[in-house]
Scaffold this motif. Structure first.
Motif, mmCIF file in Angstrom:
data_model
loop_
_atom_site.group_PDB
_atom_site.id
_atom_site.type_symbol
_atom_site.label_atom_id
_atom_site.label_comp_id
_atom_site.label_asym_id
_atom_site.label_seq_id
_atom_site.Cartn_x
_atom_site.Cartn_y
_atom_site.Cartn_z
ATOM 1 N N SER A 101 123.424 -43.880 -52.147
ATOM 2 C CA SER A 101 122.867 -42.682 -52.791
ATOM 3 C C SER A 101 121.420 -42.857 -53.241
ATOM 4 C CB SER A 101 123.723 -42.295 -53.995
ATOM 5 O OG SER A 101 123.661 -43.319 -54.975
ATOM 6 N N MET A 102 120.774 -43.924 -52.785
ATOM 7 C CA MET A 102 119.372 -44.131 -53.142
ATOM 8 C C MET A 102 118.545 -43.000 -52.539
ATOM 9 S SD MET A 102 116.990 -47.405 -52.199
ATOM 10 C CE MET A 102 116.759 -46.973 -50.481
ATOM 11 N N SER A 103 117.810 -42.303 -53.384
ATOM 12 C CA SER A 103 116.958 -41.238 -52.861
ATOM 13 C C SER A 103 115.750 -41.065 -53.758
ATOM 14 C CB SER A 103 117.724 -39.920 -52.749
ATOM 15 O OG SER A 103 118.053 -39.430 -54.026
ATOM 16 N N PHE A 104 114.734 -40.453 -53.205
ATOM 17 C CA PHE A 104 113.498 -40.190 -53.923
ATOM 18 C C PHE A 104 112.806 -39.052 -53.200
ATOM 19 C CE2 PHE A 104 112.344 -43.056 -50.590
ATOM 20 C CZ PHE A 104 113.229 -44.116 -50.729
ATOM 21 N N ASP A 105 111.827 -38.462 -53.849
ATOM 22 C CA ASP A 105 111.115 -37.335 -53.263
ATOM 23 C C ASP A 105 109.865 -37.831 -52.562
ATOM 24 O OD1 ASP A 105 112.950 -35.545 -54.276
ATOM 25 O OD2 ASP A 105 111.868 -35.315 -56.163
ATOM 26 N N ASP A 106 109.457 -37.098 -51.552
ATOM 27 C CA ASP A 106 108.159 -37.395 -50.970
ATOM 28 C C ASP A 106 107.198 -36.286 -51.380
ATOM 29 O OD1 ASP A 106 108.377 -35.242 -49.218
ATOM 30 O OD2 ASP A 106 108.676 -36.472 -47.444
ATOM 31 N N LEU A 107 105.939 -36.477 -51.081
ATOM 32 C CA LEU A 107 104.933 -35.528 -51.549
ATOM 33 C C LEU A 107 105.033 -34.165 -50.881
ATOM 34 C CD1 LEU A 107 101.870 -37.903 -51.940
ATOM 35 C CD2 LEU A 107 103.353 -36.975 -53.715
ATOM 36 N N ASP A 108 105.826 -34.061 -49.828
ATOM 37 C CA ASP A 108 106.049 -32.776 -49.167
ATOM 38 C C ASP A 108 107.278 -32.072 -49.729
ATOM 39 O OD1 ASP A 108 103.847 -33.114 -47.471
ATOM 40 O OD2 ASP A 108 105.041 -34.321 -46.091
ATOM 41 N N SER A 109 107.781 -32.560 -50.856
ATOM 42 C CA SER A 109 108.914 -31.979 -51.570
ATOM 43 C C SER A 109 110.244 -32.123 -50.842
ATOM 44 C CB SER A 109 108.657 -30.493 -51.891
ATOM 45 O OG SER A 109 107.522 -30.377 -52.699
ATOM 46 N N ASP A 110 110.331 -33.058 -49.928
ATOM 47 C CA ASP A 110 111.602 -33.348 -49.273
ATOM 48 C C ASP A 110 112.250 -34.523 -49.979
ATOM 49 O OD1 ASP A 110 111.171 -31.420 -47.281
ATOM 50 O OD2 ASP A 110 110.032 -32.843 -46.063
ATOM 51 N N THR A 111 113.567 -34.518 -50.013
ATOM 52 C CA THR A 111 114.264 -35.671 -50.558
ATOM 53 C C THR A 111 114.441 -36.680 -49.435
ATOM 54 O OG1 THR A 111 115.399 -34.328 -52.197
ATOM 55 C CG2 THR A 111 116.384 -36.459 -51.668
ATOM 56 N N MET A 112 114.084 -37.914 -49.739
ATOM 57 C CA MET A 112 114.170 -38.972 -48.742
ATOM 58 C C MET A 112 115.192 -39.999 -49.204
ATOM 59 S SD MET A 112 110.348 -39.380 -47.291
ATOM 60 C CE MET A 112 111.035 -40.252 -45.921
ATOM 61 N N ASN A 113 115.744 -40.723 -48.252
ATOM 62 C CA ASN A 113 116.656 -41.804 -48.569
ATOM 63 C C ASN A 113 116.291 -43.014 -47.718
ATOM 64 O OD1 ASN A 113 117.788 -41.432 -45.974
ATOM 65 N ND2 ASN A 113 119.322 -40.026 -46.774
ATOM 66 N N TYR A 114 117.085 -44.055 -47.845
ATOM 67 C CA TYR A 114 116.794 -45.291 -47.125
ATOM 68 C C TYR A 114 116.649 -45.039 -45.629
ATOM 69 C CZ TYR A 114 117.918 -49.425 -44.448
ATOM 70 O OH TYR A 114 117.917 -50.402 -43.500
ATOM 71 N N GLN A 115 117.587 -44.301 -45.048
ATOM 72 C CA GLN A 115 117.566 -44.091 -43.591
ATOM 73 C C GLN A 115 116.322 -43.311 -43.163
ATOM 74 O OE1 GLN A 115 119.858 -45.679 -41.557
ATOM 75 N NE2 GLN A 115 118.274 -45.169 -40.073
ATOM 76 N N ASN A 116 115.904 -42.304 -43.952
ATOM 77 C CA ASN A 116 114.683 -41.553 -43.623
ATOM 78 C C ASN A 116 113.474 -42.476 -43.578
ATOM 79 O OD1 ASN A 116 115.867 -39.093 -45.881
ATOM 80 N ND2 ASN A 116 115.898 -38.859 -43.666
ATOM 81 N N ILE A 117 113.368 -43.341 -44.573
ATOM 82 C CA ILE A 117 112.235 -44.269 -44.641
ATOM 83 C C ILE A 117 112.284 -45.232 -43.452
ATOM 84 C CG2 ILE A 117 111.272 -46.217 -45.940
ATOM 85 C CD1 ILE A 117 110.525 -43.709 -47.257
ATOM 86 N N LYS A 118 113.451 -45.791 -43.192
ATOM 87 C CA LYS A 118 113.588 -46.732 -42.074
ATOM 88 C C LYS A 118 113.243 -46.042 -40.753
ATOM 89 C CE LYS A 118 116.222 -50.423 -40.132
ATOM 90 N NZ LYS A 118 115.143 -51.141 -39.535
ATOM 91 N N ASP A 119 113.751 -44.842 -40.547
ATOM 92 C CA ASP A 119 113.469 -44.107 -39.310
ATOM 93 C C ASP A 119 111.978 -43.829 -39.165
ATOM 94 O OD1 ASP A 119 116.162 -44.112 -38.758
ATOM 95 O OD2 ASP A 119 116.474 -42.004 -39.296
ATOM 96 N N LEU A 120 111.373 -43.412 -40.252
ATOM 97 C CA LEU A 120 109.947 -43.085 -40.227
ATOM 98 C C LEU A 120 109.119 -44.283 -39.771
ATOM 99 C CD1 LEU A 120 107.651 -41.049 -40.981
ATOM 100 C CD2 LEU A 120 107.720 -42.042 -43.265
ATOM 101 N N PHE A 121 109.418 -45.451 -40.307
ATOM 102 C CA PHE A 121 108.602 -46.616 -40.001
ATOM 103 C C PHE A 121 109.096 -47.413 -38.799
ATOM 104 C CE2 PHE A 121 107.459 -45.753 -44.440
ATOM 105 C CZ PHE A 121 106.153 -45.392 -44.181
ATOM 106 N N SER A 122 110.336 -47.187 -38.383
ATOM 107 C CA SER A 122 110.810 -47.822 -37.156
ATOM 108 C C SER A 122 110.069 -47.255 -35.950
ATOM 109 C CB SER A 122 112.313 -47.605 -36.987
ATOM 110 O OG SER A 122 113.003 -48.287 -37.993
ATOM 111 N N GLU A 123 109.659 -46.021 -36.066
ATOM 112 C CA GLU A 123 108.929 -45.359 -34.980
ATOM 113 C C GLU A 123 107.441 -45.704 -34.998
ATOM 114 O OE1 GLU A 123 109.842 -41.259 -35.669
ATOM 115 O OE2 GLU A 123 111.985 -41.580 -35.374
ATOM 116 N N THR A 124 107.009 -46.442 -36.009
ATOM 117 C CA THR A 124 105.604 -46.812 -36.147
ATOM 118 C C THR A 124 105.346 -48.115 -35.407
ATOM 119 O OG1 THR A 124 105.538 -45.726 -38.302
ATOM 120 C CG2 THR A 124 103.778 -47.282 -37.819
ATOM 121 N N LYS A 125 104.539 -48.044 -34.387
ATOM 122 C CA LYS A 125 104.264 -49.209 -33.540
ATOM 123 C C LYS A 125 103.223 -50.114 -34.205
ATOM 124 C CE LYS A 125 102.788 -50.148 -28.766
ATOM 125 N NZ LYS A 125 103.461 -51.310 -28.451
#
Length: 163
Positions: A101-125
């Protein structure tokens, strides 16, 4: 905040984490004040992100995230995947200890969680050129600010990657 403890003090010249923490806790006690921490994910301080997240959770202070995109040598493109993976492993443990249930907001007002963060940066080469620029930036930053403690003392992994 850029992090807690040494990471915060390194990133913000003249910062005194003990005083900052004391001030945040005092202000947070006020009835008419809502305290939140805004953090920008960036390469030089990424290793400290799990500690900042833990501190915010322990103190019941909401964390709002942004992500550095420019200059690119401060983005996570500049961090080797092995370093990012170490941070993600710590984030995963935090998420599991919070029953997912770890979550936090991003500056675009979306709620993010561990998987969102991992997905975002896994796609970063990873970009080795940016990694070299990051290391140069850090060395100049440490020299210009005449830091008592250099980033290599706090976060030696950032300089240990073989390209």
């Amino acid at each position: 905040l850029e992090g807690i403890g040494e990471i915060q003090d390194w990133a913000r010249h003249g910062s005194d984490w003990a005083q900052i923490e004391k001030n945040i806790k005092q202000v947070d006690k006020l009835a008419n004040v809502h305290v939140s921490v805004k953090h920008t994910i960036q390469a030089p301080t990424f290793i400290g992100f799990p500690s900042l997240l833990t501190w915010c959770q322990d103190n019941r202070i909401p964390l709002v995230l942004g992500v550095v995109k420019k200059p690119e040598y401060l983005s996570l493109k500049a961090l080797p995947v092995s370093i990012r993976d170490r941070v993600f492993e710590n984030l995963k443990k935090l998420d599991e200890s919070n029953n997912g249930s770890m979550s936090f907001d991003d500056l675009d007002s979306d709620t993010m969680n561990y998987q969102n963060i991992k997905d975002l940066f896994s796609e970063t080469k990873f970009d080795p050129k940016l990694y070299n620029e990051l290391k140069n930036y850090v060395q100049v930053f440490d020299t210009q600010k005449q830091k008592e403690k250099k980033l290599i003392d706090i976060y030696p992994e950032i300089f240990e990657h073989d390209q």
